[in-house]
Design a protein around this motif. Structure first.
Motif: not given
Length: 970
Positions: A109-137
């Motif tokens: 948490t806060n040091y390693d970053f995993l993000n998931i977006y809807d679409g073919t790039g990072t311009g789409g809707t962000q569906l999940w973020n390890s920082q806001t959700s927690g690194g162990s969630t």
């Protein structure tokens, strides 16, 4: 650490999940869970190994696979620069899915970053973020709305974690079904042998028996619902080391431990605060020595206290390890370390311990595979709907499952029957009508012009100018069916001229008959029509020729004419009636007068003609020839003849001569007599015979002969043979009957025996005796013989048998008594003093044996002597020698009694014998029997008592009991 459910555990979990549905708690007696097997099918054969994708830059189009962090199955690395990866559905219109929920998840948490977006790039809707959700969630299930998901990841230069693992799939996967061609299918059998449930506890009724629980614990729902929403066991470290220990169970053949377990989440409020340190987890272990030593089966690391795979309720199914397979094994869930009495809580629910019923290994046996055992998976090629079955058995216990692989039927094609049209016509071809086949496509074509039409009912109208073959193709879901139809253009018929015929007369010409045209044919009209047109004569005769014409017409009116030639020509001769058969007669007077002979002609009709007669002028024999002749209008001639022969070939016939005869004596022969004759032409008369003897005797043969010759030299002869031969033997008077006598002196004296003979007269003769020289028995044959003048013999015999079969006689010598201790006297044959025999004057007496009864008081010795005559006939006599007490006891019969009824008869009582006595000790009186005379009014019962002394000598005494009802009824 990435937690996975091993494929080998899935059959066990499938079975036990089903078992949990009916599980009720029990703690003592066992419950039997029967053998169970399931059979599943997967089209396309063995499923391919899903592809794996480690996090890397790029775009992947797929609907299957496993997605890992950059480290793959291990921890990801430090200092990972930003990576961008996109997954898109390879099925148009379907959404891509990433499912993290079945695996562990941890990033820093806060040091390693995993993000998931809807679409073919990072311009789409962000569906999940390890920082806001927690690194162990755990992200759970992420589904796109655009058909693609884009993932980014980067890590710093220090701590690393296990990362993630996710299954890749798409919405609405392509249906996994066969078309009409079938294909490969993977059959998977999953079996579980018969088991005995030795422990089942869902804690809904408290802790229950079968447990030993230490440390802090409670039964209830203190930290939310369990998997089944009911109470569970919840452990704490408030009062020591918590553990849950079973009693000993018999799991000698192995089995399965199944249970639900959950850790509380790190940082929660007591009693829902979970373990987080690596040594604060729960250990499952077993003991086979009553709890003295324990062996670890599995340990569950808390993974920092936030791992959702640990902090939520999970079901575990663990095979009992080999070392734990004993008749007395305990199992224990224990937490050996904690951070204090407030913390590190965990729970257990739905504990199920099943033991295999027996130790025999189970195997699979597929019906479609010869022999056994079979692997649990089979890949087979299926071309039609087929049911497969499998047995799961160990030779003692068995269960069965089946599954049906459905192959849908293919489409069909019906081009209809072949059609025929006249030139310039048209016709509709194809099934009439063909129902649309769920969207099937129908295509019509010819080999020359290609596709000529399509439709959805399989019909088309065509107008060919020549005979044409049409092709129908039906396509449905990738399967094709084919059929053909031919449209024929009508051609003129064909036929051959009928075979010419020839007849004798005009009246024989047959009437016109279209059936004489036998090979008429047409390409369309089968058969074409044949009609008569005309007959034309050439006007001649002998012969006359007629030309007959027929017309062959088809359905379109096309025709061909054929002709038949008929010739009239009389070539047959007249036919005379059969003349009288050739005949032979004995005398001229026998020849009949000549007569006319009838004739017939195939064309001229019928009549009669007279014959002529010519003799050859000879006699013996004379030949007469008679001839009849007729010629018809066309010069055809018929002639018949008869030959008559006059010839006397019959011999005169004698009257029957006397039959051949045989006589015993010359005086029996009768005198000679004349013999009459007759002749077919000469008349009749009588002739005297002659007689000649052969001059012999025994036998003598006399031949008598009669002879007569007629005017033509035909001779008749008759003979009689007389035989004089004495063949009769003399006859004896009956001899004396055969006789058997005991002694030689009994043989009767010889006598003369009388005879008579048919030729010699009568007399008598003396017989002779012949002995066989034997004795016991001796056979004497007495014979009388006489021979007459011709040597005929007569013999009679009498058999006399001399055989002494009567044994000698003698009396048993008088018994003697010898005092105890005194030697018995020696054997002496002279004690047998009255031996005698019917034939032997002095039979022989000899000692045979002394036999003791080995008794006492007294001992009885039986001394046996044999008495034998000259023929070996023998008897045995015995002398009894008594050594010791041979004196019988004494007693009087008890006084008789009379009673009214059978119920009054007293029971047997030895005391009624009152005067028993013996030369030694007092004898013993015992009841022996009751015997009824079977009568009534009165009935007499004889009661017998035995009186026995101390040496076994005994006597019987009887008491008479009379049962006689003399009282009148009241």
């Amino acid at each position: 650490m990435k937690l996975r459910l091993l494929p080998t555990m899935k059959p066990i979990i499938t079975f036990l999940v089903a078992l949990m549905a009916w599980m009720v708690p029990f703690y003592g007696s066992s419950q039997v869970v029967p053998c169970n097997v399931t059979l599943t099918q997967s089209l396309g054969g063995a499923p391919p190994v899903p592809p794996t994708y480690n996090m890397s830059n790029g775009t992947i189009s797929t609907c299957s696979g496993v997605f890992y962090d950059p480290g793959g199955t291990g921890n990801y690395s430090n200092s990972t620069a930003l990576i961008t990866m996109t997954f898109c559905s390879d099925q148009p219109g379907e959404q891509i899915i990433l499912d993290f929920s079945a695996y562990g998840f941890q990033v820093e948490t806060n040091y390693d970053f995993l993000n998931i977006y809807d679409g073919t790039g990072t311009g789409g809707t962000q569906l999940w973020n390890s920082q806001t959700s927690g690194g162990s969630t755990n992200p759970g299930v992420i589904t796109s709305t655009t058909g693609c998901l884009t993932i980014t990841f980067s890590s710093d230069g220090s701590v690393t974690y296990q990362g993630w693992q996710a299954d890749i799939s798409c919405t609405n996967p392509a249906p996994n079904t066969f078309d009409c061609n079938g294909g490969d299918v993977l059959l998977t059998a999953t079996g579980q042998g018969q088991q005995t449930t030795v422990m089942s506890n869902n804690f809904n009724a408290g802790l229950g028996s079968g447990w030993v629980a230490t440390g802090g614990s409670a039964v209830g729902s203190p930290c939310g619902p369990s998997l089944d929403g009911t109470d569970y066991y919840w452990a704490s470290t408030s009062t020591g080391t918590p553990n849950l220990t079973t009693v000993a169970y018999d799991v000698s053949c192995g089995g399965i431990l199944t249970f639900d377990m959950a850790y509380a989440t790190q940082g929660g409020a007591a009693p829902c605060e979970g373990p987080d340190l690596p040594n604060e987890g729960v250990t499952l272990q077993y003991s086979t020595d009553g709890g003295v030593t324990w062996t670890v089966i599995q340990y569950w690391d808390p993974n920092g206290g936030y791992d959702p795979t640990m902090t939520s309720w999970n079901n575990y199914s663990i095979p009992i390890p080999p070392g734990a397979q004993t008749p007395g094994t305990q199992f224990q869930w224990i937490q050996n370390n904690s951070s204090g009495t407030c913390c590190d809580n965990w729970g257990i629910d739905n504990v199920l311990i099943t033991a295999n019923t027996n130790c025999n290994a189970y195997w699979y046996d597929y019906n479609n595979i010869p022999g056994y055992p079979d692997p649990n998976t089979q890949t087979v090629n299926v071309t039609s709907t087929t049911t497969f079955g499998v047995w799961y058995t160990n030779g003692i216990d068995s269960c069965y499952a089946s599954t049906t692989v459905v192959v849908p039927p293919g489409t069909t094609a019906d081009a209809g029957p072949d059609q025929t049209i006249c030139a310039s016509g048209s016709v509709t071809i194809g099934g009439a009508p063909t129902t649309p086949d769920n969207g099937a496509t129908y295509t019509w074509s010819t080999g020359a012009t290609g596709t000529i039409g399509t439709g959805d009912n399989g019909q088309i109208t065509v107008s060919p100018s020549v005979t044409t073959e049409y092709y129908l193709t039906v396509e449905l879901n990738g399967c094709f069916a084919y059929d053909t139809v031919t449209v024929f253009i009508d051609l003129p018929p064909t036929a051959s001229n009928p075979v010419p015929i020839t007849v004798q007369c005009a009246a024989d010409v047959p009437a016109p008959d279209p059936l004489v045209v036998t090979d008429e044919n047409d390409d369309i009209t089968i058969p074409p029509t044949v009609t008569f047109l005309s007959d034309v004569s050439d006007g001649l005769s002998c012969p006359e020729t007629i030309t007959r014409t027929y017309r062959v017409t088809d359905g379109c009116g096309s025709f061909v004419d054929v002709t038949q030639t008929i010739t009239i020509h009389d070539t047959q001769s007249p036919v005379l009636a059969a003349p009288p058969a050739n005949a032979t007669y004995q005398c001229p007077a026998d020849v009949p007068a000549i007569a006319g002979l009838g004739w017939t002609d195939n064309c001229d009709g019928a009549g009669t003609v007279m014959g002529t007669e010519v003799s050859d002028g000879l006699t013996c024999p004379e030949t007469i020839t008679r001839t009849w002749t007729y010629t018809d209008a066309c010069g055809n001639v018929a002639t018949e003849t008869q030959t008559i022969t006059v010839h006397d070939t019959q011999s005169p016939v004698f009257a029957a001569a006397p039959a051949n005869a045989s006589y015993q004596c010359i005086g029996d022969v009768p005198a000679m007599a004349g013999l009459g004759w007759t002749d077919n032409c000469d008349g009749s008369g009588t002739v005297t015979g002659t007689e000649v003897s052969d001059g012999l005797s025994c036998p003598e043969t006399i031949t008598r002969t009669w002879t007569y010759t007629d005017a033509c030299g035909n001779t008749a002869t008759e003979t009689q043979t007389i035989t004089v031969h004495d063949t009769q033997a003399p006859v004896f008077a009956p001899p004396p009957a055969n006789v058997t006598v005991e002694c030689a002196g009994d043989v009767p004296a010889m006598t003369n025996l009388g005879w008579t003979d048919n030729c010699d007269g009568a007399g008598s003769v003396t017989g002779t005796d012949a002995s066989d020289g034997l004795s016991c028995p001796e056979t004497i044959t007495r014979t009388w013989t006489y021979a007459d003048a011709c040597g005929n013999n007569a013999t009679v015999t009498q058999t006399i048998i001399v055989d002494d079969t009567t044994p000698p006689t003698a009396s048993n010598p008088a018994p003697i008594s010898v005092a105890g201790g005194t030697p018995i006297p020696p054997a002496d044959p002279l004690v047998v003093n009255d031996e005698a025999d019917n034939c032997t004057a002095n039979p022989t007496v000899a000692w045979v044996s002394d036999v003791s009864d080995n008794g006492n008081c007294p001992e009885i010795i039986t001394r046996t002597y044999s008495v034998t005559d000259d023929c070996g006939n023998q008897i045995l006599v015995t002398q009894l020698i008594s050594v010791g007490d041979a004196i019988l006891p004494t007693a009087s019969n008890p006084a008789p009694i009379v009673v009214q009824c059978i119920g009054d008869v007293p029971a047997p009582d030895p005391l009624v014998v009152t005067d028993e006595a013996d030369n030694g000790a007092p004898p013993v009186v015992t009841f022996e029997s009751d015997a009824s005379d079977g009568l009534s009014c009165p009935e007499t019962i004889t009661r017998t008592y035995r009186v026995t002394d101390d040496c076994g000598n005994f006597i019987f005494v009887t008491q008479t009991i009379t049962v006689h009802d003399t009282q009148n009824p009241v």
